[in-house]
Motif scaffolding. Structure first.
Motif, mmCIF file in Angstrom:
data_model
loop_
_atom_site.group_PDB
_atom_site.id
_atom_site.type_symbol
_atom_site.label_atom_id
_atom_site.label_comp_id
_atom_site.label_asym_id
_atom_site.label_seq_id
_atom_site.Cartn_x
_atom_site.Cartn_y
_atom_site.Cartn_z
ATOM 1 N N SER A 110 0.814 -1.214 0.000
ATOM 2 C CA SER A 110 0.000 0.000 0.000
ATOM 3 C C SER A 110 0.847 1.263 0.000
ATOM 4 C CB SER A 110 -0.937 -0.005 1.211
ATOM 5 O OG SER A 110 -0.175 -0.019 2.409
ATOM 6 N N THR A 111 2.067 1.198 0.567
ATOM 7 C CA THR A 111 2.924 2.373 0.611
ATOM 8 C C THR A 111 3.683 2.568 -0.698
ATOM 9 O OG1 THR A 111 3.193 2.083 2.995
ATOM 10 C CG2 THR A 111 4.772 3.511 1.872
ATOM 11 N N LEU A 112 4.303 1.500 -1.202
ATOM 12 C CA LEU A 112 5.075 1.628 -2.434
ATOM 13 C C LEU A 112 4.193 1.949 -3.643
ATOM 14 C CD1 LEU A 112 7.668 -1.264 -2.053
ATOM 15 C CD2 LEU A 112 8.165 1.164 -2.223
ATOM 16 N N THR A 114 1.583 3.742 -3.462
ATOM 17 C CA THR A 114 0.971 5.045 -3.125
ATOM 18 C C THR A 114 -0.534 4.922 -2.932
ATOM 19 O OG1 THR A 114 0.641 5.718 -5.425
ATOM 20 C CG2 THR A 114 2.769 6.228 -4.439
ATOM 21 N N GLY A 116 -1.985 3.725 0.291
ATOM 22 C CA GLY A 116 -2.103 4.273 1.631
ATOM 23 C C GLY A 116 -3.447 4.067 2.286
ATOM 24 N N TYR A 121 0.237 0.995 9.951
ATOM 25 C CA TYR A 121 1.152 2.134 9.808
ATOM 26 C C TYR A 121 2.124 2.127 10.981
ATOM 27 C CZ TYR A 121 -2.291 4.038 13.061
ATOM 28 O OH TYR A 121 -3.141 4.221 14.122
ATOM 29 N N THR A 135 7.921 5.764 0.875
ATOM 30 C CA THR A 135 6.906 6.459 0.071
ATOM 31 C C THR A 135 7.525 7.149 -1.129
ATOM 32 O OG1 THR A 135 5.565 6.819 2.069
ATOM 33 C CG2 THR A 135 5.070 8.163 0.137
ATOM 34 N N PHE A 136 8.667 7.842 -0.894
ATOM 35 C CA PHE A 136 9.355 8.489 -2.012
ATOM 36 C C PHE A 136 9.854 7.455 -3.022
ATOM 37 C CE2 PHE A 136 9.649 12.171 0.843
ATOM 38 C CZ PHE A 136 9.322 13.179 -0.043
ATOM 39 N N GLY A 138 8.517 4.595 -3.553
ATOM 40 C CA GLY A 138 7.356 4.031 -4.238
ATOM 41 C C GLY A 138 6.933 4.874 -5.425
ATOM 42 N N VAL A 139 7.001 6.206 -5.279
ATOM 43 C CA VAL A 139 6.656 7.071 -6.412
ATOM 44 C C VAL A 139 7.581 6.797 -7.589
ATOM 45 C CG1 VAL A 139 6.481 9.456 -7.196
ATOM 46 C CG2 VAL A 139 5.691 8.835 -4.904
ATOM 47 N N VAL A 142 6.828 3.240 -9.231
ATOM 48 C CA VAL A 142 5.646 3.232 -10.088
ATOM 49 C C VAL A 142 5.930 3.955 -11.403
ATOM 50 C CG1 VAL A 142 3.266 4.034 -10.294
ATOM 51 C CG2 VAL A 142 4.054 3.032 -8.161
#
Length: 307
Positions: A110-112, A114, A116, A121, A135-136, A138-139, A142
């Motif tokens: 869910s984090t990679l 994006t 969420g 958590y 998270t960064f 993951g952006v 993708v």
């Protein structure tokens, strides 16, 4: 026909319309059979046969499959690694949430990606810092397959545009010739036929079958031969004359090679009883024949045709 019934497209078509006729054979199960009509959604699997754009998507995915698989492999490695690291950071504080080494895999997905959802958590400071980093990442992860597909579409459309801009399209004209008793091509092999330059045999229709005109194929009686020739290209164009021979025309009963027209007129085609005949020298003209000819002189009863 048998090949189509057993093919993938034939099975999909069968599943699409067959439930409609089931109540006719089983009237008591009308309500139940209506539920099977949902299988018509399988026709969506054939949508690529009707839209060229979907074929382009398939071509891009096939050409970039190695790069896409590599990026997916990198994403999976990153998910598993982040799950293991988050377990080591959060297990002591949230033992019910991060129960084992792979319990954080849902959080990593869910984090990679994006998404969420927020059901799992981190609550520790190191866990939250690591979550921000993931998270960064993951952006970027993708964006990798997205960039690969985008580059593939650009290459595909550039290739199609180059093919269109740097190639010359030539129309091919087709005519059908039926082989009957006494035809000079009867019982001859395709490789032995003396075809004019630029003229080729496209297909041979033999009954309900279509035969590929290989060199060793023998022409049989009743075969319908489809001949193809390159379209005539000229800025000025040519003018043909259409002439119908009447009973007392001086050409009736004569062979084409005996006609005194070699310098002024060229016979292109002869139409007799709805059939097109190749104007060979031994072809004898008959009354009511329609002759298509290219001529430089004026002929009586001729109708001019522009092509």
């Amino acid at each position: 026909m048998r090949h189509y019934v057993t093919s993938f497209s034939g099975v999909i078509d069968l599943l699409s319309f067959f439930p409609y006729f089931l109540p006719i054979f089983f009237p008591t199960g009308v309500v139940a059979f209506r539920m099977f009509r949902i299988v018509r959604i399988f026709r969506l699997f054939r949508i690529n046969a009707y839209y060229d754009a979907l074929n382009v998507i398939g071509d891009v995915i096939r050409s970039k499959r190695d790069q896409i698989l590599s990026s997916v492999f990198i994403i999976l490695v990153l998910m598993i690694s982040s799950s293991l690291i988050m377990y080591s950071l959060e297990n002591a504080v949230q033992p019910d949430v991060f129960r084992n080494a792979f319990s954080g895999f849902w959080w990593a997905v869910s984090t990679l990606l994006t998404v969420g959802y927020g059901d799992i958590y981190p609550i520790t400071i190191p866990g939250r810092i690591f979550g921000i980093i993931i998270t960064f990442l993951g952006v970027g992860m993708v964006a990798i397959p997205t960039g690969i597909l985008s580059a593939g579409f650009v290459e595909q459309y550039t290739r199609l545009k180059s093919f269109k801009d740097y190639s010359l399209e030539t129309d091919i004209r087709f005519v059908r010739l039926e082989v009957e008793e006494g035809h000079p091509w009867l019982s001859q092999r395709v490789m032995d036929l003396q075809l004019p330059p630029g003229l080729l045999i496209a297909v041979i229709q033999r009954g309900e079958d279509v035969v590929v005109p290989r060199g060793d194929i023998t022409i049989r009686k009743g075969d319908r031969i489809v001949l193809g020739a390159e379209g005539y290209q000229d800025e000025v164009g040519i003018r043909l004359k259409e002439l119908i021979l009447k009973e007392r025309h001086r050409w009736v009963g004569q062979k084409i090679k005996d006609l005194d027209i070699s310098r002024q007129t060229l016979i292109v085609m002869v139409r007799r009883d709805g059939k097109l005949l190749i104007p060979s020298g031994d072809l004898k003209l008959e009354a009511n024949d329609m002759i298509l000819l290219y001529t430089k002189k004026v002929l009586r009863d001729a109708v001019e045709v522009e092509v």
